[in-house]
Design a protein around this motif. Structure first.
Motif, PDB file in Angstrom:
ATOM      1  N   VAL A 274       0.828  -1.208   0.000  1.00  0.00           N
ATOM      2  CA  VAL A 274       0.000   0.000   0.000  1.00  0.00           C
ATOM      3  C   VAL A 274       0.863   1.260   0.000  1.00  0.00           C
ATOM      4  CG1 VAL A 274      -1.885   1.216   1.133  1.00  0.00           C
ATOM      5  CG2 VAL A 274      -1.756  -1.277   1.293  1.00  0.00           C
ATOM      6  N   SER A 275       0.599   2.143  -0.929  1.00  0.00           N
ATOM      7  CA  SER A 275       1.261   3.448  -0.991  1.00  0.00           C
ATOM      8  C   SER A 275       0.327   4.526  -0.451  1.00  0.00           C
ATOM      9  CB  SER A 275       1.650   3.780  -2.433  1.00  0.00           C
ATOM     10  OG  SER A 275       2.563   2.820  -2.942  1.00  0.00           O
ATOM     11  N   PRO A 276       0.887   5.670  -0.022  1.00  0.00           N
ATOM     12  CA  PRO A 276       0.028   6.751   0.478  1.00  0.00           C
ATOM     13  C   PRO A 276      -1.077   7.117  -0.513  1.00  0.00           C
ATOM     14  CG  PRO A 276       2.318   7.241   0.954  1.00  0.00           C
ATOM     15  CD  PRO A 276       2.322   6.003   0.094  1.00  0.00           C
ATOM     16  N   GLY A 277      -2.296   7.237   0.016  1.00  0.00           N
ATOM     17  CA  GLY A 277      -3.446   7.585  -0.818  1.00  0.00           C
ATOM     18  C   GLY A 277      -4.195   6.390  -1.366  1.00  0.00           C
ATOM     19  N   GLU A 278      -3.581   5.211  -1.330  1.00  0.00           N
ATOM     20  CA  GLU A 278      -4.296   4.002  -1.747  1.00  0.00           C
ATOM     21  C   GLU A 278      -5.168   3.504  -0.605  1.00  0.00           C
ATOM     22  OE1 GLU A 278      -1.420   2.280  -5.239  1.00  0.00           O
ATOM     23  OE2 GLU A 278      -0.974   1.642  -3.187  1.00  0.00           O
ATOM     24  N   GLU A 279      -6.011   2.522  -0.907  1.00  0.00           N
ATOM     25  CA  GLU A 279      -7.073   2.182   0.037  1.00  0.00           C
ATOM     26  C   GLU A 279      -6.972   0.773   0.593  1.00  0.00           C
ATOM     27  OE1 GLU A 279     -10.400   5.138  -2.042  1.00  0.00           O
ATOM     28  OE2 GLU A 279     -10.668   2.959  -2.122  1.00  0.00           O
ATOM     29  N   VAL A 280      -7.401   0.668   1.850  1.00  0.00           N
ATOM     30  CA  VAL A 280      -7.507  -0.616   2.548  1.00  0.00           C
ATOM     31  C   VAL A 280      -8.935  -0.719   3.064  1.00  0.00           C
ATOM     32  CG1 VAL A 280      -6.752  -1.936   4.560  1.00  0.00           C
ATOM     33  CG2 VAL A 280      -5.069  -0.677   3.194  1.00  0.00           C
ATOM     34  N   ILE A 281      -9.553  -1.888   2.914  1.00  0.00           N
ATOM     35  CA  ILE A 281     -10.925  -2.101   3.388  1.00  0.00           C
ATOM     36  C   ILE A 281     -10.894  -2.983   4.635  1.00  0.00           C
ATOM     37  CG2 ILE A 281     -13.182  -3.098   2.838  1.00  0.00           C
ATOM     38  CD1 ILE A 281     -12.681  -2.387  -0.076  1.00  0.00           C
ATOM     39  N   VAL A 282     -11.584  -2.524   5.682  1.00  0.00           N
ATOM     40  CA  VAL A 282     -11.700  -3.279   6.922  1.00  0.00           C
ATOM     41  C   VAL A 282     -13.164  -3.290   7.349  1.00  0.00           C
ATOM     42  CG1 VAL A 282      -9.378  -2.571   7.644  1.00  0.00           C
ATOM     43  CG2 VAL A 282     -11.357  -1.284   8.457  1.00  0.00           C
ATOM     44  N   ALA A 283     -13.489  -4.189   8.255  1.00  0.00           N
ATOM     45  CA  ALA A 283     -14.809  -4.147   8.883  1.00  0.00           C
ATOM     46  C   ALA A 283     -14.745  -3.199  10.072  1.00  0.00           C
ATOM     47  CB  ALA A 283     -15.229  -5.539   9.328  1.00  0.00           C
ATOM     48  N   LYS A 284     -15.914  -2.719  10.500  1.00  0.00           N
ATOM     49  CA  LYS A 284     -15.955  -1.824  11.667  1.00  0.00           C
ATOM     50  C   LYS A 284     -17.068  -2.262  12.598  1.00  0.00           C
ATOM     51  CE  LYS A 284     -15.916   3.071  12.937  1.00  0.00           C
ATOM     52  NZ  LYS A 284     -14.560   3.013  13.511  1.00  0.00           N
ATOM     53  N   PRO A 285     -16.721  -2.640  13.841  1.00  0.00           N
ATOM     54  CA  PRO A 285     -15.379  -2.717  14.399  1.00  0.00           C
ATOM     55  C   PRO A 285     -14.698  -4.022  14.020  1.00  0.00           C
ATOM     56  CG  PRO A 285     -16.960  -3.335  16.074  1.00  0.00           C
ATOM     57  CD  PRO A 285     -17.764  -2.954  14.857  1.00  0.00           C
ATOM     58  N   SER A 286     -13.387  -4.004  14.057  1.00  0.00           N
ATOM     59  CA  SER A 286     -12.591  -5.195  13.833  1.00  0.00           C
ATOM     60  C   SER A 286     -11.266  -4.991  14.545  1.00  0.00           C
ATOM     61  CB  SER A 286     -12.403  -5.437  12.328  1.00  0.00           C
ATOM     62  OG  SER A 286     -11.865  -6.719  12.104  1.00  0.00           O
ATOM     63  N   PHE A 287     -10.321  -5.902  14.331  1.00  0.00           N
ATOM     64  CA  PHE A 287      -9.032  -5.812  15.008  1.00  0.00           C
ATOM     65  C   PHE A 287      -8.373  -4.477  14.662  1.00  0.00           C
ATOM     66  CE2 PHE A 287      -4.474  -7.532  15.263  1.00  0.00           C
ATOM     67  CZ  PHE A 287      -4.393  -7.281  16.615  1.00  0.00           C
ATOM     68  N   LEU A 288      -8.036  -3.705  15.673  1.00  0.00           N
ATOM     69  CA  LEU A 288      -7.615  -2.318  15.471  1.00  0.00           C
ATOM     70  C   LEU A 288      -6.321  -2.168  14.693  1.00  0.00           C
ATOM     71  CD1 LEU A 288      -8.473  -0.919  19.031  1.00  0.00           C
ATOM     72  CD2 LEU A 288      -9.777  -0.635  16.930  1.00  0.00           C
ATOM     73  N   ILE A 289      -5.454  -3.168  14.729  1.00  0.00           N
ATOM     74  CA  ILE A 289      -4.159  -3.056  14.053  1.00  0.00           C
ATOM     75  C   ILE A 289      -4.316  -2.916  12.545  1.00  0.00           C
ATOM     76  CG2 ILE A 289      -1.940  -4.193  13.628  1.00  0.00           C
ATOM     77  CD1 ILE A 289      -2.257  -3.058  16.445  1.00  0.00           C
ATOM     78  N   TYR A 290      -5.379  -3.490  11.965  1.00  0.00           N
ATOM     79  CA  TYR A 290      -5.601  -3.330  10.516  1.00  0.00           C
ATOM     80  C   TYR A 290      -5.614  -1.840  10.153  1.00  0.00           C
ATOM     81  CZ  TYR A 290      -7.704  -8.050  11.067  1.00  0.00           C
ATOM     82  OH  TYR A 290      -7.969  -9.349  11.380  1.00  0.00           O
ATOM     83  N   GLU A 291      -6.408  -1.078  10.901  1.00  0.00           N
ATOM     84  CA  GLU A 291      -6.551   0.339  10.590  1.00  0.00           C
ATOM     85  C   GLU A 291      -5.319   1.134  11.004  1.00  0.00           C
ATOM     86  OE1 GLU A 291      -9.596   4.108  11.409  1.00  0.00           O
ATOM     87  OE2 GLU A 291     -10.255   2.036  11.753  1.00  0.00           O
ATOM     88  N   ILE A 292      -4.781   0.859  12.186  1.00  0.00           N
ATOM     89  CA  ILE A 292      -3.622   1.615  12.671  1.00  0.00           C
ATOM     90  C   ILE A 292      -2.440   1.455  11.720  1.00  0.00           C
ATOM     91  CG2 ILE A 292      -1.897   1.756  14.508  1.00  0.00           C
ATOM     92  CD1 ILE A 292      -4.152   1.010  16.480  1.00  0.00           C
TER      93      ILE A 292
END
Length: 361
Positions: free
Chosen positions: A104-122
């Motif tokens: 992943v480069s800056p500005g690209e996207e990652v999809i997670v569920a909410k709520p889910s394991f916090l490390i994905y987003e961090i």
């Protein structure tokens, strides 16, 4: 401060782990404290594992095997994979970080569920990614909505299976349908930290997807069922090309020698851990029956923890439990208002939880 910190770092809320037992004893002046906050095993490693750890300790003046040769061979044999399809991390958390850093480069996207394991987003935000968080539906992954969230900028989709903190899982047909619908240039990261606790017949065989697809990475850990949370051993299984790329950014010697010896011994002592799995499953049933008697709502869980809906201020309840020597996880920080998460403990620990929760409520 004269040193300039990147703006995206300053906007991140750091991960806050559950309080250690000794810290609570020290802060509150308690002599007896139980911790049911971090989904650890309440049971220690087997005697065979402890012997292996003691033997490995005699050689800690030497660097560990950076490639985890023997552990790699054992896991490859167990899961019928090529050794080159396996990657090791200091906990599966490190593999999450490696995957995001590599892809992943800056500005690209990652999809997670909410709520889910916090490390994905961090970890995603640390790399400057845009995080698209898709709300759970009835505390389950909404895979159609996650598929609809895909854009040309999407690089990784995280699926915790079973998920933390909900404790629910994506079944075989759901996962297969989702993987088939997602473009092959997007990594589907399946986090199976609680794999060993699941007995559902329709739970996916995710390794079949690893063998047949070029964009599926599955992670598992020795921190939960195997009771090695203090040693931090996680591993990922994926296509050779992806694993080879991630090896380029893996920190050297990231799995220490005692941890390698312990994990290898765990794999050789299946009977002990099957017994532990049965004990935790039995205690979870007892805990659920106790919650029902208290009139407390909870979500059916396929892990070693239970998500509880108190229908009242969870922070207040969690603090009251803490003062009585019971550490649980307040889920307000995760966006689950009025919920706490409790780990399934020993018979004595679960009994103390139920007794103390009754007093507090």
């Amino acid at each position: 401060m004269s040193v300039t910190i990147k703006s995206n770092i300053l906007g991140i809320q750091p991960y806050v782990p559950g309080k250690p037992i000794e810290e609570v004893k020290r802060e509150l002046g308690l002599t007896s404290v139980i911790k049911l906050a971090s989904n650890e095993s309440p049971f220690g490693p087997s005697p065979k594992v402890l012997r292996a750890m003691r033997a490995a300790a005699a050689s800690v003046n030497r660097y560990p095997d950076g490639g985890c040769f023997y552990l790699r061979q054992a896991l490859a044999k167990k899961w019928k994979l090529d050794p080159g399809q396996i990657l090791f991390g200091n906990g599966s958390d490190e593999i999450i970080v490696m995957a995001i850093r590599a892809i992943v480069s800056p500005g690209e996207e990652v999809i997670v569920a909410k709520p889910s394991f916090l490390i994905y987003e961090i970890a995603s935000r640390i790399e400057g990614a845009t995080v698209r968080a898709v709300p759970l539906k009835n505390l389950r992954y909404d895979l159609p909505a996650m598929r609809a969230a895909v854009t040309p900028k999407t690089k990784i989709i995280f699926i915790g299976n079973p998920d933390n903190p909900a404790g629910t899982y994506v079944n075989d047909s759901e996962l297969r349908e989702f993987v088939a619908a997602v473009p092959e240039n997007i990594l589907i990261f399946v986090d199976e930290a609680y794999y060993e606790f699941v007995s559902a017949k329709d739970y996916p065989d995710s390794l079949q997807l690893v063998r047949s697809r070029g964009n599926v990475l599955v992670t598992r850990t020795f921190s939960k069922m195997y009771g090695l949370a203090g040693l931090r051993v996680g591993y990922g299984m994926g296509p050779r090309g992806l694993i080879a790329a991630l090896e380029r950014i893996r920190e050297p010697f990231n799995i220490n020698s005692i941890a390698q010896a312990a994990a290898l011994a765990c794999l050789a002592d299946g009977a002990y851990y099957r017994r532990i799995a049965r004990q935790i499953a039995a205690e979870k049933k007892v805990l659920c029956r106790g919650l029902k008697k208290l009139g407390v709502d909870y979500k059916e869980s396929f892990t070693n923890f239970i998500l509880i809906d108190l229908k009242k201020d969870s922070t207040q309840v969690a603090q009251a439990l803490l003062k009585k020597g019971v550490i649980v996880r307040d889920m307000n920080f995760w966006g689950l208002k009025n919920f706490i998460r409790v780990t399934v403990g020993t018979k004595a620990e679960n009994g103390k939880l139920l007794k103390t929760l009754k007093e507090v409520l």
